[in-house]
Design an enzyme around this catalytic site. Structure first.
Site, PDB file in Angstrom:
ATOM      1  N   PRO A 103     -11.597 -33.158 -45.308  1.00 45.84           N
ATOM      2  CA  PRO A 103     -11.556 -32.152 -46.180  1.00 45.84           C
ATOM      3  C   PRO A 103     -12.972 -31.345 -46.008  1.00 45.84           C
ATOM      4  O   PRO A 103     -13.838 -32.113 -45.921  1.00 45.84           O
ATOM      5  CB  PRO A 103     -11.237 -32.706 -47.599  1.00 45.84           C
ATOM      6  CG  PRO A 103     -11.622 -34.029 -47.501  1.00 45.84           C
ATOM      7  CD  PRO A 103     -11.457 -34.537 -45.983  1.00 45.84           C
ATOM      8  N   ASP A 104     -13.006 -30.150 -46.211  1.00 41.68           N
ATOM      9  CA  ASP A 104     -14.324 -29.279 -46.383  1.00 41.68           C
ATOM     10  C   ASP A 104     -14.900 -29.533 -47.657  1.00 41.68           C
ATOM     11  O   ASP A 104     -14.211 -30.214 -48.378  1.00 41.68           O
ATOM     12  CB  ASP A 104     -14.423 -27.619 -45.653  1.00 41.68           C
ATOM     13  CG  ASP A 104     -13.495 -27.314 -46.703  1.00 41.68           C
ATOM     14  OD1 ASP A 104     -13.100 -27.376 -47.649  1.00 41.68           O
ATOM     15  OD2 ASP A 104     -12.995 -25.860 -46.168  1.00 41.68           O
ATOM     16  N   PHE A 105     -15.880 -28.693 -48.090  1.00 41.86           N
ATOM     17  CA  PHE A 105     -16.525 -28.878 -49.511  1.00 41.86           C
ATOM     18  C   PHE A 105     -15.942 -27.883 -50.557  1.00 41.86           C
ATOM     19  O   PHE A 105     -15.656 -28.140 -51.641  1.00 41.86           O
ATOM     20  CB  PHE A 105     -17.884 -28.868 -49.392  1.00 41.86           C
ATOM     21  CG  PHE A 105     -18.654 -30.026 -48.637  1.00 41.86           C
ATOM     22  CD1 PHE A 105     -19.003 -31.257 -49.463  1.00 41.86           C
ATOM     23  CD2 PHE A 105     -18.701 -29.856 -47.320  1.00 41.86           C
ATOM     24  CE1 PHE A 105     -19.522 -32.317 -48.767  1.00 41.86           C
ATOM     25  CE2 PHE A 105     -19.591 -31.136 -46.715  1.00 41.86           C
ATOM     26  CZ  PHE A 105     -19.702 -32.218 -47.400  1.00 41.86           C
ATOM     27  N   ARG A 106     -15.606 -26.695 -49.911  1.00 40.36           N
ATOM     28  CA  ARG A 106     -15.488 -25.538 -50.935  1.00 40.36           C
ATOM     29  C   ARG A 106     -14.107 -24.880 -50.733  1.00 40.36           C
ATOM     30  O   ARG A 106     -13.825 -23.934 -51.646  1.00 40.36           O
ATOM     31  CB  ARG A 106     -16.597 -24.481 -50.799  1.00 40.36           C
ATOM     32  CG  ARG A 106     -17.989 -25.138 -51.256  1.00 40.36           C
ATOM     33  CD  ARG A 106     -19.225 -24.269 -50.901  1.00 40.36           C
ATOM     34  NE  ARG A 106     -20.324 -24.951 -51.309  1.00 40.36           N
ATOM     35  CZ  ARG A 106     -20.888 -25.721 -50.542  1.00 40.36           C
ATOM     36  NH1 ARG A 106     -20.427 -25.814 -49.582  1.00 40.36           N
ATOM     37  NH2 ARG A 106     -21.861 -26.268 -51.090  1.00 40.36           N
ATOM     38  N   GLN A 128     -23.786 -28.827 -39.480  1.00 43.81           N
ATOM     39  CA  GLN A 128     -23.965 -29.242 -40.874  1.00 43.81           C
ATOM     40  C   GLN A 128     -23.217 -30.525 -41.284  1.00 43.81           C
ATOM     41  O   GLN A 128     -23.393 -31.090 -42.319  1.00 43.81           O
ATOM     42  CB  GLN A 128     -23.796 -28.189 -41.832  1.00 43.81           C
ATOM     43  CG  GLN A 128     -24.742 -26.940 -41.798  1.00 43.81           C
ATOM     44  CD  GLN A 128     -24.064 -25.690 -42.527  1.00 43.81           C
ATOM     45  OE1 GLN A 128     -24.292 -25.403 -43.752  1.00 43.81           O
ATOM     46  NE2 GLN A 128     -23.206 -24.924 -42.033  1.00 43.81           N
ATOM     47  N   ASN A 129     -22.448 -30.839 -40.313  1.00 40.01           N
ATOM     48  CA  ASN A 129     -21.573 -31.944 -40.596  1.00 40.01           C
ATOM     49  C   ASN A 129     -22.086 -33.392 -40.208  1.00 40.01           C
ATOM     50  O   ASN A 129     -23.013 -33.519 -39.458  1.00 40.01           O
ATOM     51  CB  ASN A 129     -20.255 -31.881 -39.406  1.00 40.01           C
ATOM     52  CG  ASN A 129     -19.458 -30.748 -39.983  1.00 40.01           C
ATOM     53  OD1 ASN A 129     -19.684 -30.078 -40.975  1.00 40.01           O
ATOM     54  ND2 ASN A 129     -18.471 -30.338 -39.219  1.00 40.01           N
ATOM     55  N   ILE A 130     -21.729 -34.542 -40.919  1.00 35.37           N
ATOM     56  CA  ILE A 130     -22.461 -35.683 -40.914  1.00 35.37           C
ATOM     57  C   ILE A 130     -21.474 -36.703 -40.202  1.00 35.37           C
ATOM     58  O   ILE A 130     -21.502 -37.801 -40.446  1.00 35.37           O
ATOM     59  CB  ILE A 130     -22.699 -36.127 -42.209  1.00 35.37           C
ATOM     60  CG1 ILE A 130     -21.568 -36.096 -43.282  1.00 35.37           C
ATOM     61  CG2 ILE A 130     -23.950 -35.374 -42.832  1.00 35.37           C
ATOM     62  CD1 ILE A 130     -21.934 -36.606 -44.704  1.00 35.37           C
ATOM     63  N   ASP A 131     -20.501 -36.167 -39.714  1.00 34.51           N
ATOM     64  CA  ASP A 131     -19.279 -37.281 -39.048  1.00 34.51           C
ATOM     65  C   ASP A 131     -19.237 -37.439 -37.645  1.00 34.51           C
ATOM     66  O   ASP A 131     -18.356 -38.415 -37.159  1.00 34.51           O
ATOM     67  CB  ASP A 131     -17.861 -36.382 -39.316  1.00 34.51           C
ATOM     68  CG  ASP A 131     -17.571 -35.047 -38.779  1.00 34.51           C
ATOM     69  OD1 ASP A 131     -18.383 -34.792 -37.734  1.00 34.51           O
ATOM     70  OD2 ASP A 131     -17.226 -34.220 -39.392  1.00 34.51           O
ATOM     71  N   HIS A 189     -28.090 -32.075 -41.085  1.00 37.76           N
ATOM     72  CA  HIS A 189     -27.854 -32.895 -42.441  1.00 37.76           C
ATOM     73  C   HIS A 189     -27.580 -34.459 -42.184  1.00 37.76           C
ATOM     74  O   HIS A 189     -27.102 -35.220 -43.140  1.00 37.76           O
ATOM     75  CB  HIS A 189     -26.605 -32.511 -43.284  1.00 37.76           C
ATOM     76  CG  HIS A 189     -26.705 -30.984 -44.073  1.00 37.76           C
ATOM     77  ND1 HIS A 189     -25.738 -30.215 -44.415  1.00 37.76           N
ATOM     78  CD2 HIS A 189     -27.922 -30.225 -44.204  1.00 37.76           C
ATOM     79  CE1 HIS A 189     -26.189 -29.021 -44.577  1.00 37.76           C
ATOM     80  NE2 HIS A 189     -27.501 -29.105 -44.582  1.00 37.76           N
ATOM     81  N   ASN A 215     -14.312 -18.038 -39.236  1.00 38.66           N
ATOM     82  CA  ASN A 215     -14.021 -18.928 -40.608  1.00 38.66           C
ATOM     83  C   ASN A 215     -12.697 -18.447 -41.308  1.00 38.66           C
ATOM     84  O   ASN A 215     -12.455 -17.219 -41.218  1.00 38.66           O
ATOM     85  CB  ASN A 215     -15.133 -18.340 -41.544  1.00 38.66           C
ATOM     86  CG  ASN A 215     -15.470 -19.585 -42.534  1.00 38.66           C
ATOM     87  OD1 ASN A 215     -15.820 -20.786 -42.070  1.00 38.66           O
ATOM     88  ND2 ASN A 215     -15.341 -19.052 -43.632  1.00 38.66           N
TER      89      ASN A 215
HETATM   90  P1  OAD Z   1     -17.747 -25.617 -46.885  1.00 40.62           P
HETATM   91  O1  OAD Z   1     -16.839 -26.284 -47.494  1.00 40.62           O
HETATM   92  O2  OAD Z   1     -18.828 -24.725 -47.704  1.00 40.62           O
HETATM   93  O3  OAD Z   1     -17.037 -24.249 -45.891  1.00 40.62           O
HETATM   94  C1  OAD Z   1     -16.380 -24.513 -45.217  1.00 40.62           C
HETATM   95  C2  OAD Z   1     -15.757 -23.048 -44.731  1.00 40.62           C
HETATM   96  O4  OAD Z   1     -14.902 -23.454 -43.498  1.00 40.62           O
HETATM   97  C3  OAD Z   1     -14.859 -22.549 -45.740  1.00 40.62           C
HETATM   98  O5  OAD Z   1     -15.333 -21.221 -45.832  1.00 40.62           O
HETATM   99  C4  OAD Z   1     -13.389 -22.484 -45.148  1.00 40.62           C
HETATM  100  O6  OAD Z   1     -12.938 -21.573 -45.349  1.00 40.62           O
HETATM  101  C5  OAD Z   1     -13.734 -22.864 -43.553  1.00 40.62           C
HETATM  102  N1  OAD Z   1     -12.703 -23.457 -43.030  1.00 40.62           N
HETATM  103  C6  OAD Z   1     -12.083 -24.365 -43.343  1.00 40.62           C
HETATM  104  N2  OAD Z   1     -10.874 -24.857 -42.443  1.00 40.62           N
HETATM  105  C7  OAD Z   1     -11.481 -24.216 -41.420  1.00 40.62           C
HETATM  106  C8  OAD Z   1     -10.652 -24.007 -40.156  1.00 40.62           C
HETATM  107  N3  OAD Z   1      -9.897 -25.010 -39.686  1.00 40.62           N
HETATM  108  N4  OAD Z   1     -11.074 -22.958 -39.203  1.00 40.62           N
HETATM  109  C9  OAD Z   1     -12.170 -22.088 -39.764  1.00 40.62           C
HETATM  110  N5  OAD Z   1     -12.776 -22.081 -40.829  1.00 40.62           N
HETATM  111  C10 OAD Z   1     -12.321 -23.028 -41.732  1.00 40.62           C
HETATM  112  O7  OAD Z   1     -18.725 -26.362 -46.001  1.00 40.62           O
HETATM  113  P2  OAD Z   1     -20.228 -25.922 -45.329  1.00 40.62           P
HETATM  114  O8  OAD Z   1     -20.454 -24.503 -45.211  1.00 40.62           O
HETATM  115  O9  OAD Z   1     -20.139 -27.074 -43.896  1.00 40.62           O
HETATM  116  O10 OAD Z   1     -24.038 -30.358 -47.499  1.00 40.62           O
HETATM  117  O11 OAD Z   1     -21.081 -26.784 -46.345  1.00 40.62           O
HETATM  118  C11 OAD Z   1     -22.515 -26.731 -46.089  1.00 40.62           C
HETATM  119  C12 OAD Z   1     -22.918 -28.104 -46.742  1.00 40.62           C
HETATM  120  O12 OAD Z   1     -22.301 -28.298 -48.338  1.00 40.62           O
HETATM  121  C13 OAD Z   1     -22.433 -29.315 -46.272  1.00 40.62           C
HETATM  122  O13 OAD Z   1     -23.203 -29.880 -45.029  1.00 40.62           O
HETATM  123  C14 OAD Z   1     -22.755 -30.350 -47.469  1.00 40.62           C
HETATM  124  C15 OAD Z   1     -22.313 -29.270 -48.415  1.00 40.62           C
HETATM  125  O14 OAD Z   1     -22.840 -29.677 -49.985  1.00 40.62           O
HETATM  126  C16 OAD Z   1     -24.590 -31.630 -47.957  1.00 40.62           C
HETATM  127  O15 OAD Z   1     -24.049 -32.458 -48.077  1.00 40.62           O
HETATM  128  C17 OAD Z   1     -26.199 -31.696 -47.986  1.00 40.62           C
END
Ligand code: OAD
Length: 238
Positions: free
Chosen positions: A33-36, A103-106, A121, A213
């Site tokens: 799962p992503d974060f936001r 930015q991924n840690i995986d 990260h 995105n």
């Molecule tokens: P976010 O969760 O903030 O953003 C992920 C984005 O990817 C969202 O805008 C989604 O719409 C989009 N998305 C999801 N699935 C997708 C797909 N299959 N194809 C295209 N887009 C997709 O994640 P990050 O921007 O990586 O930091 O967040 C940055 C940092 O926030 C992370 O590295 C982490 C977190 O807190 C730390 O842990 C320091």
């Protein structure tokens, strides 16, 4: 194929200086799962918000609770690289892509075969003692019980950048150089909300900034090409 993907395909075919900068959205199609997003990590119920648990002061104060979150939410077993990771590795092998900045840690870019990966990260596949800095295999940290400890008595921690901690200066400098000199910058799967990583885009000087995105980002209006689709699907058509 739609016009935007055609354009991206053409640009990629003509360049040997592409840089990719990505985030959590690159790994969602692998089942992480992503974060936001609405079903992302930050919208799940937990005693504290993830930004708090993933902070340096929380880690020091309550490593027990940190590790509960870490093992339940950050460590996902059996994940595999998806079409986006694989396509990026192929572009590197073909001599077209210079670096992946993530930015991924995986560790999924490396698992796909990418060699030049800058982990802004850090990675949960590495661990070290917070006190004496001795490196440890990640296994104990990711799958053990309780708080893993070093022989020196220090707490073993993941080699990731927690909130309140600075990014590694060498990694950041190198990332800036790649972006500054890139002909094409493809930014994908990141909400571009977390700084300083998100601010890296400002170093790009070319005229082929591509944003892939699912949702809108604060940088959409600056991009030369915006594709609001799943990144794995886009790359499968390239
Ligand atoms: P976010 O969760 O903030 O953003 C992920 C984005 O990817 C969202 O805008 C989604 O719409 C989009 N998305 C999801 N699935 C997708 C797909 N299959 N194809 C295209 N887009 C997709 O994640 P990050 O921007 O990586 O930091 O967040 C940055 C940092 O926030 C992370 O590295 C982490 C977190 O807190 C730390 O842990 C320091």
């Amino acid at each position: 194929m739609d016009e935007r993907t055609e354009t991206l395909k053409k640009w990629i075919s003509e360049s040997d200086n592409i840089v990719f900068f990505g985030g959590a959205g690159v790994s969602t199609e692998s089942g992480i799962p992503d974060f936001r997003s609405v079903d992302g990590l930050y919208n799940q119920k937990w005693k504290y918000p993830p930004e708090t648990i993933l902070s340096a002061s929380f880690f020091r104060r309550d490593p027990e609770e940190y590790y509960r979150f870490h093992r339940e939410k950050l460590v996902i077993d059996g994940v595999k690289p998806n079409r986006a990771h694989l396509a990026l590795a192929r572009l590197e092998q073909e001599g077209k892509l210079r670096a992946v900045l993530t930015q991924n840690i995986d560790g999924l870019h490396q698992a796909a075969g990418s060699k030049n990966v800058l982990e802004l990260h850090g990675s949960i596949l590495r661990a070290y003692c917070a006190k004496c800095r001795k490196p440890y295999p990640a296994e104990l940290m990711n799958h053990g019980k309780g708080v893993p400890r070093c022989g020196c008595g220090g707490v073993i921690r993941p080699d990731i950048v927690l909130y309140e901690e600075p990014l590694d200066q060498d990694v950041l400098t190198s990332a800036i150089n790649y972006i500054r000199n890139a002909e094409i910058l493809i930014v994908g799967g990141t909400s571009l909300n977390v700084y300083p990583a998100a601010g890296l885009i400002n170093y790009y000087r070319g005229n082929k900034l591509v944003l892939i995105n699912l949702s809108e980002t604060p940088y959409d209006s600056y991009a030369d090409l915006v594709i609001h689709e799943k990144i794995g699907e886009v790359f499968s058509r390239i």
